[in-house]
Scaffold this motif. Structure first.
Motif, PDB file in Angstrom:
ATOM      1  N   ALA A   1       1.848  -6.128   0.125  1.00  0.00           N
ATOM      2  CA  ALA A   1       3.238  -5.744   0.406  1.00  0.00           C
ATOM      3  C   ALA A   1       3.998  -5.445  -0.885  1.00  0.00           C
ATOM      4  CB  ALA A   1       3.941  -6.845   1.202  1.00  0.00           C
ATOM      5  N   PHE A   2       3.817  -6.267  -1.914  1.00  0.00           N
ATOM      6  CA  PHE A   2       4.484  -6.040  -3.198  1.00  0.00           C
ATOM      7  C   PHE A   2       4.045  -4.704  -3.788  1.00  0.00           C
ATOM      8  CE2 PHE A   2       5.172  -6.336  -7.736  1.00  0.00           C
ATOM      9  CZ  PHE A   2       6.417  -6.944  -7.833  1.00  0.00           C
ATOM     10  N   ALA A   3       2.751  -4.453  -3.758  1.00  0.00           N
ATOM     11  CA  ALA A   3       2.224  -3.197  -4.299  1.00  0.00           C
ATOM     12  C   ALA A   3       2.769  -2.000  -3.527  1.00  0.00           C
ATOM     13  CB  ALA A   3       0.698  -3.209  -4.262  1.00  0.00           C
ATOM     14  N   ARG A   4       2.759  -2.084  -2.220  1.00  0.00           N
ATOM     15  CA  ARG A   4       3.251  -0.989  -1.379  1.00  0.00           C
ATOM     16  C   ARG A   4       4.734  -0.728  -1.660  1.00  0.00           C
ATOM     17  NH1 ARG A   4       0.895  -2.650   2.748  1.00  0.00           N
ATOM     18  NH2 ARG A   4       2.485  -4.112   3.422  1.00  0.00           N
ATOM     19  N   GLU A   5       5.522  -1.788  -1.745  1.00  0.00           N
ATOM     20  CA  GLU A   5       6.963  -1.678  -1.997  1.00  0.00           C
ATOM     21  C   GLU A   5       7.268  -0.998  -3.329  1.00  0.00           C
ATOM     22  OE1 GLU A   5      10.668  -4.728  -2.919  1.00  0.00           O
ATOM     23  OE2 GLU A   5       8.953  -5.464  -1.760  1.00  0.00           O
ATOM     24  N   HIS A   6       6.368  -1.180  -4.303  1.00  0.00           N
ATOM     25  CA  HIS A   6       6.611  -0.653  -5.650  1.00  0.00           C
ATOM     26  C   HIS A   6       5.710   0.524  -6.014  1.00  0.00           C
ATOM     27  CE1 HIS A   6       9.487  -3.773  -6.552  1.00  0.00           C
ATOM     28  NE2 HIS A   6       8.665  -4.631  -5.969  1.00  0.00           N
ATOM     29  N   GLY A   7       5.032   1.090  -5.030  1.00  0.00           N
ATOM     30  CA  GLY A   7       4.233   2.288  -5.255  1.00  0.00           C
ATOM     31  C   GLY A   7       3.005   2.076  -6.121  1.00  0.00           C
ATOM     32  N   MET A   8       2.389   0.919  -5.984  1.00  0.00           N
ATOM     33  CA  MET A   8       1.200   0.620  -6.781  1.00  0.00           C
ATOM     34  C   MET A   8      -0.017   0.492  -5.872  1.00  0.00           C
ATOM     35  SD  MET A   8       2.593  -2.285  -9.431  1.00  0.00           S
ATOM     36  CE  MET A   8       3.323  -3.334  -8.184  1.00  0.00           C
ATOM     37  N   VAL A   9      -1.175   0.654  -6.460  1.00  0.00           N
ATOM     38  CA  VAL A   9      -2.435   0.359  -5.785  1.00  0.00           C
ATOM     39  C   VAL A   9      -2.666  -1.138  -5.937  1.00  0.00           C
ATOM     40  CG1 VAL A   9      -4.926   0.737  -5.877  1.00  0.00           C
ATOM     41  CG2 VAL A   9      -3.362   2.653  -6.204  1.00  0.00           C
ATOM     42  N   PHE A  10      -3.304  -1.754  -4.956  1.00  0.00           N
ATOM     43  CA  PHE A  10      -3.568  -3.191  -4.991  1.00  0.00           C
ATOM     44  C   PHE A  10      -5.055  -3.475  -4.841  1.00  0.00           C
ATOM     45  CE2 PHE A  10      -2.866  -7.618  -4.492  1.00  0.00           C
ATOM     46  CZ  PHE A  10      -3.716  -8.060  -3.487  1.00  0.00           C
ATOM     47  N   LEU A  11      -5.545  -4.417  -5.627  1.00  0.00           N
ATOM     48  CA  LEU A  11      -6.922  -4.913  -5.523  1.00  0.00           C
ATOM     49  C   LEU A  11      -6.924  -6.414  -5.747  1.00  0.00           C
ATOM     50  CD1 LEU A  11      -8.975  -2.481  -7.800  1.00  0.00           C
ATOM     51  CD2 LEU A  11      -9.213  -2.721  -5.352  1.00  0.00           C
ATOM     52  N   GLU A  12      -7.849  -7.086  -5.115  1.00  0.00           N
ATOM     53  CA  GLU A  12      -8.121  -8.468  -5.477  1.00  0.00           C
ATOM     54  C   GLU A  12      -9.448  -8.478  -6.223  1.00  0.00           C
ATOM     55  OE1 GLU A  12      -7.773 -11.337  -2.286  1.00  0.00           O
ATOM     56  OE2 GLU A  12      -5.628 -11.469  -2.678  1.00  0.00           O
ATOM     57  N   THR A  13      -9.499  -9.275  -7.283  1.00  0.00           N
ATOM     58  CA  THR A  13     -10.675  -9.337  -8.135  1.00  0.00           C
ATOM     59  C   THR A  13     -11.078 -10.785  -8.389  1.00  0.00           C
ATOM     60  OG1 THR A  13      -9.413  -9.453 -10.193  1.00  0.00           O
ATOM     61  CG2 THR A  13      -9.972  -7.251  -9.391  1.00  0.00           C
TER      62      THR A  13
END
Length: 169
Positions: free
Chosen positions: A90-102
């Motif tokens: 949600a944070f990534a989507r709100e700020h126009g970023m791609v999200f990954l868990e590593t």
């Protein structure tokens, strides 16, 4: 060195360690950066809570075209998780970023994170969003084969639409 669409790309990586005590030093790294990985620890809520201020610093002190990828690290510690994956998404989507868990421990998605940022930067190069003649763009063009030409502040691949195949993550 990595390869994207048969192009050799060299990434120069600086790790500011995300420590609040290094915050003023970290700001100097943003100048001239073409990409940034914002990383938080899924087992420590405070690292997630500080994302907003780190993102503001990144955007304030870098190019408007910087590629930012949000990383939730330590995915191997699922039993200690305090930040849910959906919160990061949600944070990534709100700020126009791609999200990954590593997971740095198991190397899960670590290479993918660097490929993702490189693909995003490459896509923006093809779109002419980086001024390749400026040292401050964070991008340097090395020796070019005849199939790639530089013109003014843009670099275009010989094949049309190649940027459309650079999907990330």
């Amino acid at each position: 060195m990595i390869t994207i669409n048969d192009k050799k790309i060299k990434l120069q990586i600086w790790d500011t360690a995300g420590q609040e005590s290094f915050r003023s030093i970290a700001r100097s790294y943003y100048r001239g950066a073409a990409g940034a990985l914002l990383v938080y620890d899924i087992t420590k809520r405070d690292t997630f809570n500080h994302l907003q201020s780190w993102l503001e610093d990144t955007r304030k002190n870098s190019s408007s075209h910087i590629v930012i990828v949000l990383i939730g690290n330590k995915s191997d510690l699922e039993n200690q998780r305090v930040v849910q994956k959906e919160e990061g998404e949600a944070f990534a989507r709100e700020h126009g970023m791609v999200f990954l868990e590593t997971s740095a421990r198991t190397a899960t998605n670590v290479e993918e994170a660097f490929l993702c940022i490189a693909k995003g930067i490459y896509r923006k190069i093809l779109q002419g969003q980086f001024d390749l003649s400026s040292e401050g763009s964070g991008v340097k063009i090395g020796p070019q084969p005849s199939s790639v030409r530089t013109s003014g502040s843009t670099a275009r691949s010989g094949s049309q639409g190649s940027g459309d195949r650079l999907g990330c993550c």
